[in-house]
Design an enzyme around this catalytic site. Sequence first.
Site, PDB file in Angstrom:
ATOM      1  N   SER A 104       0.817  -1.211   0.000  1.00  0.00           N
ATOM      2  CA  SER A 104       0.000   0.000   0.000  1.00  0.00           C
ATOM      3  C   SER A 104       0.852   1.262   0.000  1.00  0.00           C
ATOM      4  O   SER A 104       1.615   1.511  -0.919  1.00  0.00           O
ATOM      5  CB  SER A 104      -0.952  -0.035   1.197  1.00  0.00           C
ATOM      6  N   ASP A 248      -1.138   1.182  -3.836  1.00  0.00           N
ATOM      7  CA  ASP A 248      -2.047   0.170  -4.381  1.00  0.00           C
ATOM      8  C   ASP A 248      -3.400   0.752  -4.752  1.00  0.00           C
ATOM      9  O   ASP A 248      -4.314   0.033  -5.129  1.00  0.00           O
ATOM     10  CB  ASP A 248      -2.212  -1.005  -3.418  1.00  0.00           C
ATOM     11  N   ASP A 250      -5.914   2.067  -3.143  1.00  0.00           N
ATOM     12  CA  ASP A 250      -7.164   1.904  -2.399  1.00  0.00           C
ATOM     13  C   ASP A 250      -7.513   3.185  -1.644  1.00  0.00           C
ATOM     14  O   ASP A 250      -8.521   3.250  -0.955  1.00  0.00           O
ATOM     15  CB  ASP A 250      -7.114   0.706  -1.453  1.00  0.00           C
TER      16      ASP A 250
END
Length: 452
Positions: A104, A248, A250
């Site tokens: 992430s 990532d 998100d």
Amino acid sequence: MGRLFGTDGVRGVANVDLTAELALGLSVAAAHVLAEAGTFEGHRPKAVVGRDPRASGEFLEAAVVAGLASAGVDVLRVGVLPTPAVAYLTGALGADFGVMLSASHNAMPDNGIKFFARGGHKLADELEDRVETVYDQHRTGEPWERPTGAGVGRVRTYDQGFDQYVAHLIGVLPNRLDGLKVVLDEAHGAASRVSPEAFTRAGAEVVTLGAEPDGLNINDGCGSTHLALIKAAVVEHGADFGIAHDGDADRCLAVDASGEEVDGDQILAVLALAMREAGTLRGNTVVGTVMSNLGFKMAMEREGIELVQTAVGDRYVLESMKEHGYALGGEQSGHVIVLDHATTGDGTLTGLMLAARVAATGRTLAELAGVMVRLPQVLVNVPDVDRSRVATSAELRAAVTEAERELGSAGRVLLRPSGTEPLVRVMVEAADIDQAKTVAARLADVVKSALG
């Protein structure tokens, strides 16, 4: 062995904490556990595997694929795609589970592995615990059951995933983005191709930053954790606003035309009003966390929208949404979940929906975000204290009561023990930043004396 799974999968320094052996073993364990749980329903299991562009993702992906195939799982390799894309494709392709390799927003030396169950949902805690147990049993000598011959899994590349995911994103937009100029910072991460493509197809003029991943530069001075670059670029290019993702994708944070940050709470406020207007804000409720800015709570109260607050972590937000059927939730950090269209936080989807609201209303992002006034928030970490006594210390309780009396209805105090370190987080909000700093410093001293 301590618990491997954290709040968002297994994460650590690649090739030190997260080794090829660990990735392979966890993948085999996950295959066995999900089969035992009846996920495969008697058919040959299938898994979707994706990753972000970190260099270590190349060997970790190979280990995961090898582990799955050796356990009799057919593998669809979708390559470099955002975490929410892997979750989406897991559901769309009818896969039994998905695997994403990413750390992430962490720096490049780290990497991580997370599993999605059928439908693209994160594994429940009990399934993660079972995966760990099975992995540890094998590590200490219990053999795997290994298929042979035609029983081993087959591996193929699934190149259609990119277009399939982008088409999904475009398909959920309520209107096009024609006439908007948007700066996108992709953090040299997993959305480096996806996000610019989606915004362009939706009609926006796009200026792209941080979209040249080389395996080593992910999150390096760019993306949602380093907003200086996009703030300057939005002003320089005269853009309507900017969208910044993490490695990532998100997460989504935004920057208005003047270069001011628009955080996750403000994005949630804008989307909550848009969804209420469209009749899709189920229960007239939005889900946040205990770290949501008080200004967000006050804005939702003023607008007649209920705010449900959970523990910190997008998994707790998602649990509440699923349990009660709510459609919108998220965190100040930019994890925003629109449950009708995604099973996890989706930064590209969030950015597109925010842009669609700007285009539909003809109002600037600053005007839309102005629905809430973000109160000054000060966070102090107090290390080397007994975090287990936060709730029981009379001295601390008295200090908090006095601070809350001083702040009144325009402020609040939150003391939260860290889940991973021997420290306590002191958060103070107030109408005035100097008051917030003063109260936070005073409470931090009390934490040291009472719990040290």
